[in-house]
Design a protein around this motif. Structure first.
Motif, mmCIF file in Angstrom:
data_model
loop_
_atom_site.group_PDB
_atom_site.id
_atom_site.type_symbol
_atom_site.label_atom_id
_atom_site.label_comp_id
_atom_site.label_asym_id
_atom_site.label_seq_id
_atom_site.Cartn_x
_atom_site.Cartn_y
_atom_site.Cartn_z
ATOM 1 N N SER A 70 -40.710 -3.608 -18.315
ATOM 2 C CA SER A 70 -42.136 -3.055 -18.024
ATOM 3 C C SER A 70 -42.053 -1.746 -18.346
ATOM 4 O O SER A 70 -42.916 -1.143 -18.738
ATOM 5 N N SER A 71 -40.882 -0.947 -17.989
ATOM 6 C CA SER A 71 -40.810 0.469 -18.241
ATOM 7 C C SER A 71 -39.142 0.752 -18.347
ATOM 8 O O SER A 71 -38.579 0.006 -17.761
ATOM 9 N N PHE A 74 -36.810 2.655 -15.205
ATOM 10 C CA PHE A 74 -35.596 2.359 -14.277
ATOM 11 C C PHE A 74 -34.185 2.864 -14.809
ATOM 12 O O PHE A 74 -33.567 3.172 -13.951
ATOM 13 N N GLU A 185 -34.233 -3.736 -7.245
ATOM 14 C CA GLU A 185 -35.140 -3.075 -6.169
ATOM 15 C C GLU A 185 -34.504 -2.050 -5.169
ATOM 16 O O GLU A 185 -35.217 -1.158 -4.950
ATOM 17 N N SER A 188 -34.050 1.102 -7.032
ATOM 18 C CA SER A 188 -35.350 1.851 -7.275
ATOM 19 C C SER A 188 -35.725 2.415 -5.677
ATOM 20 O O SER A 188 -36.269 3.518 -6.000
ATOM 21 N N HIS A 220 -43.963 5.953 -5.547
ATOM 22 C CA HIS A 220 -43.728 4.546 -5.490
ATOM 23 C C HIS A 220 -42.338 4.303 -6.196
ATOM 24 O O HIS A 220 -42.220 5.030 -7.091
ATOM 25 N N ASP A 222 -41.632 2.513 -8.538
ATOM 26 C CA ASP A 222 -41.502 1.993 -9.787
ATOM 27 C C ASP A 222 -41.785 3.473 -10.354
ATOM 28 O O ASP A 222 -41.758 3.763 -11.745
ATOM 29 N N THR A 224 -44.239 5.902 -9.988
ATOM 30 C CA THR A 224 -45.576 6.430 -10.031
ATOM 31 C C THR A 224 -45.805 7.439 -9.203
ATOM 32 O O THR A 224 -45.485 7.331 -7.933
ATOM 33 N N THR A 238 -48.118 8.805 -14.240
ATOM 34 C CA THR A 238 -46.618 8.239 -14.448
ATOM 35 C C THR A 238 -45.859 9.046 -15.456
ATOM 36 O O THR A 238 -44.675 8.562 -15.374
#
Ligand code: BTN
Length: 243
Positions: A70-71, A74, A185, A188, A220, A222, A224, A238
């Motif tokens: 998704s990006s 990571f 997870e 992150s 976050h 992720d 953001t 982002t």
């Protein structure tokens, strides 16, 4: 996983080199590309990354992944956490500044540039790392923005190869750990903990030429960042750069 080392004397950019060589990498290869110097070292936003010969680490890790992530953020988080551990091992008290700069005493010591390229239905991830090691004060000052090096902070010079090996060891361990979804997870979240110091600080975010000012509300896992700006209210950011 096959680990390969490409140690170059000179190159335009280790990231460019990795992308040009994409077709020659094996599907399960983890390539470590380093160079003593770069003639065209690149930073984020296509900035120049000053890469004088034999002074610093200019390194890229390149490998294929099957699915489009998704990006690619990571992978930058993994690199930032690895640099954090490395610098901590040298008692340098690093900080991660969103999104992925490593600071020591509020000055930048390392930057990360991650690229993702599609190659014959697979995705090549290239994580470029520049770490200032033996760069002297004069050159640091010539950068025109607050920067430091391991030499400047400790008064000692370091063997580039030794640092490359240590960093690679730390990175590969985290990379293998991240293959387990739960661990990904956790990594992150760990990254988030390391950037939490920025919450409630006043910042100026540069996003492709426009500047927004405000206070950091939230970050976050992720990647953001939520910025509370006086003029625009809460803004999700982002990517960008903070000063
Ligand atoms: C940043 O702007 O903070 C990212 C800097 C990344 C520099 C490294 S040096 C090795 C690799 N090759 C490049 O051309 N850039 C990255």
């Amino acid at each position: 996983m096959i680990i390969t080392h490409y140690s170059l004397d000179t190159v335009d950019s280790t990231n460019f080199w990795a992308k040009r060589r994409a077709l020659s990498f094996a599907p399960d290869e983890f390539a470590i590309i380093s160079s003593l110097e770069q003639s065209s070292g690149r930073g984020r936003f296509d900035r120049t990354w000053l890469s004088p010969k034999g002074k610093n680490l200019y390194l890229s890790y390149a490998f294929f992944i099957e699915k489009m992530p998704s990006s690619s953020f990571f992978y930058s988080q993994l690199a930032a956490l690895s640099l954090f551990d490395l610098l901590t091992d040298y008692s340098l008290a690093p900080q991660i500044k969103w999104p992925n700069d490593l600071l020591v005493n509020n000055k930048k010591i390392s930057g990360i540039l991650t690229d993702i390229t599609m190659v014959e239905e697979k995705f090549l991830i290239v994580i470029g790392i520049g770490l200032n090691i033996n760069m002297e004060e004069k050159l640091l000052l010539s950068l025109g923005r607050p920067a430091t090096s391991m030499l400047y902070e400790t008064g000692k010079s370091f063997l580039l190869d030794e640092i490359k090996q240590q960093l690679t060891h730390i990175f590969i361990n985290k990379f293998l750990q991240s293959k387990v979804a739960k661990e990904q997870e956790a990594l992150s979240s760990l990254w988030r903990e390391k950037v939490l110091w920025m919450i409630h600080t006043q910042v100026n975010v540069q996003r492709y030429g426009t500047a927004i000012q405000g206070t950091v509300e939230e970050i976050h896992p992720d990647g953001t960042l939520i910025l509370n700006s006086e003029t625009e209210g809460n803004v999700r950011v982002t990517s960008g750069e903070i000063s």
